[in-house]
Design a protein around this motif. Structure first.
Motif, PDB file in Angstrom:
ATOM      1  N   GLY A  50     -12.093  74.621  18.307  1.00 18.27           N
ATOM      2  CA  GLY A  50     -12.868  73.733  17.461  1.00 18.27           C
ATOM      3  C   GLY A  50     -12.114  72.563  16.883  1.00 18.27           C
ATOM      4  O   GLY A  50     -12.678  71.781  16.106  1.00 18.27           O
ATOM      5  N   ARG A  51     -10.846  72.388  17.255  1.00 14.84           N
ATOM      6  CA  ARG A  51     -10.038  71.288  16.738  1.00 14.84           C
ATOM      7  C   ARG A  51      -9.508  70.436  17.885  1.00 14.84           C
ATOM      8  O   ARG A  51      -9.189  70.964  18.952  1.00 14.84           O
ATOM      9  N   ILE A  52      -9.379  69.146  17.655  1.00 17.44           N
ATOM     10  CA  ILE A  52      -8.733  68.267  18.628  1.00 17.44           C
ATOM     11  C   ILE A  52      -7.221  68.405  18.467  1.00 17.44           C
ATOM     12  O   ILE A  52      -6.676  68.131  17.391  1.00 17.44           O
ATOM     13  N   VAL A  53      -6.547  68.843  19.545  1.00 10.46           N
ATOM     14  CA  VAL A  53      -5.092  69.027  19.480  1.00 10.46           C
ATOM     15  C   VAL A  53      -4.333  67.876  20.121  1.00 10.46           C
ATOM     16  O   VAL A  53      -3.131  67.714  19.874  1.00 10.46           O
ATOM     17  N   ASP A  82     -15.646  64.211  10.944  1.00 12.97           N
ATOM     18  CA  ASP A  82     -15.474  65.501  10.260  1.00 12.97           C
ATOM     19  C   ASP A  82     -16.598  66.480  10.621  1.00 12.97           C
ATOM     20  O   ASP A  82     -17.186  67.132   9.756  1.00 12.97           O
ATOM     21  N   LEU A  83     -16.862  66.600  11.907  1.00 13.83           N
ATOM     22  CA  LEU A  83     -17.964  67.439  12.385  1.00 13.83           C
ATOM     23  C   LEU A  83     -17.571  68.913  12.307  1.00 13.83           C
ATOM     24  O   LEU A  83     -16.516  69.312  12.812  1.00 13.83           O
ATOM     25  N   VAL A 106     -14.000  67.708  13.521  1.00 19.67           N
ATOM     26  CA  VAL A 106     -13.770  66.862  14.703  1.00 19.67           C
ATOM     27  C   VAL A 106     -14.104  65.411  14.403  1.00 19.67           C
ATOM     28  O   VAL A 106     -15.192  65.104  13.899  1.00 19.67           O
ATOM     29  N   ASP A 107     -13.162  64.511  14.712  1.00 19.87           N
ATOM     30  CA  ASP A 107     -13.371  63.063  14.649  1.00 19.87           C
ATOM     31  C   ASP A 107     -13.245  62.497  16.058  1.00 19.87           C
ATOM     32  O   ASP A 107     -12.256  62.758  16.749  1.00 19.87           O
TER      33      ASP A 107
END
Length: 537
Positions: A505-508, A285-286, A307-308
């Motif tokens: 900023g997100r992993i898609v 959860d960065l 981000v995980d």
């Protein structure tokens, strides 16, 4: 907009062009022909003479370098080798030039509106200039014209700045557009947008385009004919599809073999499979945001948004995304150059904020960084030996001078540099050699985790291929774990077992590299895959 050339016209005809520095020949007998409405590629590595050839055509050679022979005929008029007023006026009216990096092409102290106004013909009235500038910005696909005109270059993205540079190049209705590495500094999807724009303008305006590049993938996708240049000579020419399908010259075959899509896929080291269940780096959860000043005051920019990520010992993960996606911010947090607003970073199971002083020292040895730019990441005042001695003495205290010297030699051997390079300074090294020094510096601390931030994006294809092979070998020999940051999925495919796609900023998307590339689930990943140059190679 006036169509400036007919399809049958030869816009540029270069015959036996020779260029020299004092008594030293640099370019030897170059022949190039660019028809209107066609795109002609000039491809070769750094130092091949391609940029000097383009500068000679545009009349922009440095004072010490001169045209020593041959002819340049531009839109039916043969130009004088020695610049005079008529030759200069003809070039200004006929040629538009787009350089490699949009940042130095624009004045950082001037608003975009003034820079575009200066590009127009002298004597253009204010009302006419305003209409023409709006027309040019619309032509290059810029929609928010008032905001763009009011901005300074640093307030625009690289892609927008390059569109402004193209608009300036078109300001006088040229017949020839010289694009010298116009997308090297851009993300792969922005690169595709800029090249699509150049193709569209060529079709709409009947421009002849001379596209100069070291990337044979771009040449394959974007040109009708190609000239392959090496050591100041054109070694092979012809229709692009024919030359790349059945290259006759060994140098052309060498360039083709260095494209990332043709590099043999690297199998993970056996040790990596054995340690695959051991988490080395865990992010939970960065989150990280920055305050950004704009025209409307300060706004909040979210760089990382929950981000995980888990990186296992011996694994190589590719972290891909465009500029602004958050990948470099993530890397800087991992090595301690940035602090997260919230979330957790664990190295070997221990949360970084809870480390003891000695554990933190060990973490700093275990995690090392290879930077993107081999030119700015080395201290120009230090020799190679001094650069490598610093981390050796810092992380391995008590070593004798003889042992430090022995380890410097061993590091140079490991990154395949001659030992006598220890006395050289960065200014005496090529880009690939500098990057090898940067890799050696990272290895000096005997790390277990290496973060490589776009380590090959600034290099020629053949140099890039050699650095990638070096990184693959070092991973196997040292049992290294890699977090490999890139916007180029073809490069990631060669080196990495898994890939993580980051956007805003997100992993898609994430998964095995081959699975993600063959069957991307997210539309953004599909865009990145489609933008890989040289897909037909």
């Amino acid at each position: 907009m006036t169509v400036v050339a007919t399809r049958t016209e030869t816009v540029l005809d270069v015959r036996d062009l020779r260029i020299g520095l004092a008594d030293t020949p640099i370019v030897h007998g170059v022949d190039i022909r660019v028809p209107a409405g066609k795109s002609v590629g000039l491809v070769g590595e750094s130092g091949s003479g391609k940029t000097l050839t383009a500068l000679a055509i545009a009349g922009l050679l440095p004072p010490a370098i001169t045209i020593t022979g041959g002819t340049v005929t531009l839109a039916g008029k043969q130009l004088s080798a020695v610049a005079d007023r008529h030759t200069t006026e003809h070039r200004v009216a006929t040629i538009g030039v787009v350089f490699q990096n949009p940042t130095p092409s624009l004045n950082p102290r001037m608003r975009i509106s003034k820079q575009l106004h200066e590009a127009l013909p002298q004597g253009t009235g204010r009302r006419e200039a305003a209409a023409r500038i709006a027309e040019l910005l619309g032509l290059v696909g810029i929609t928010d014209i008032p905001k763009t005109l009011h901005a300074f270059p640093h307030e625009l993205s690289g892609g927008l700045n390059q569109r402004v540079v193209i608009a300036m190049a078109l300001a006088r209705d040229p017949k020839l557009l010289i694009a010298d590495e116009p997308t090297t500094a851009l993300d792969v999807s922005v690169q595709a947008q800029v090249l699509d724009l150049v193709d569209s303008l060529r079709e709409r305006l009947g421009l002849g385009v001379l596209l100069v590049s070291h990337d044979i993938g771009i040449i394959a996708d974007r040109t009708d004919e190609v000239h392959v240049m090496s050591e100041g000579r054109i070694v092979e020419s012809g229709p692009t599809a024919d030359v790349l399908r059945a290259p006759r010259h060994a140098y052309t075959r060498q360039l083709l073999s260095a494209t990332p899509s043709r590099l043999a896929r690297v199998a993970p080291p056996a040790k990596a499979a054995e340690a695959a269940q051991t988490p080395q780096l865990t992010l939970r959860d960065l989150r990280r945001s920055f305050s950004v000043r704009g025209r409307e005051g300060r706004t909040k920019h979210v760089a990382l948004d929950g981000v995980d990520l888990t990186l296992h010992r011996g694994q190589a993960i590719g972290l891909v995304g465009e500029s602004g996606s958050g990948k470099t911010t993530l890397a800087r947090i991992v090595v301690g150059l940035e602090r997260a607003d919230s979330g957790e970073v664990r190295h070997d199971g221990l949360e970084l904020s809870k480390q003891t002083r000695e554990q933190r020292r060990q973490w700093r040895r275990d995690v090392q960084y290879i930077f993107q730019d081999p030119y700015s990441s080395l201290d120009p005042r230090l020799s190679v030996a001094q650069t490598l001695r610093e981390p050796l003495e810092l992380n391995h205290r008590g070593l004798s001078r003889a042992e430090v010297s022995r380890r410097i030699d061993a590091l140079l051997d490991e990154v395949e540099l001659p030992r006598d390079f220890r006395h050289r300074h960065p200014s005496e090294l090529s880009g690939g050699q500098r990057q090898r020094v940067g890799i050696a510096r990272a290895l000096a601390s005997e790390p277990t985790l290496v973060i490589a931030d776009e380590p090959v994006s600034a290099l020629d294809l053949s140099v890039q291929a050699r650095i990638l092979r070096l990184l693959a070998r070092l991973r196997a020999e040292r049992d290294l774990t890699y977090l490999f940051i890139s916007h180029d999925l073809a490069v990631v495919r060669y080196l990495c077992d898994d890939v993580v796609v980051l956007r805003d900023g997100r992993i898609v998307e994430q998964g095995r590299t081959d699975d993600v590339l063959r069957n991307p689930r997210d539309p953004y990943t599909q865009t990145l895959v489609d933008a890989i140059p040289g897909g037909s190679l």
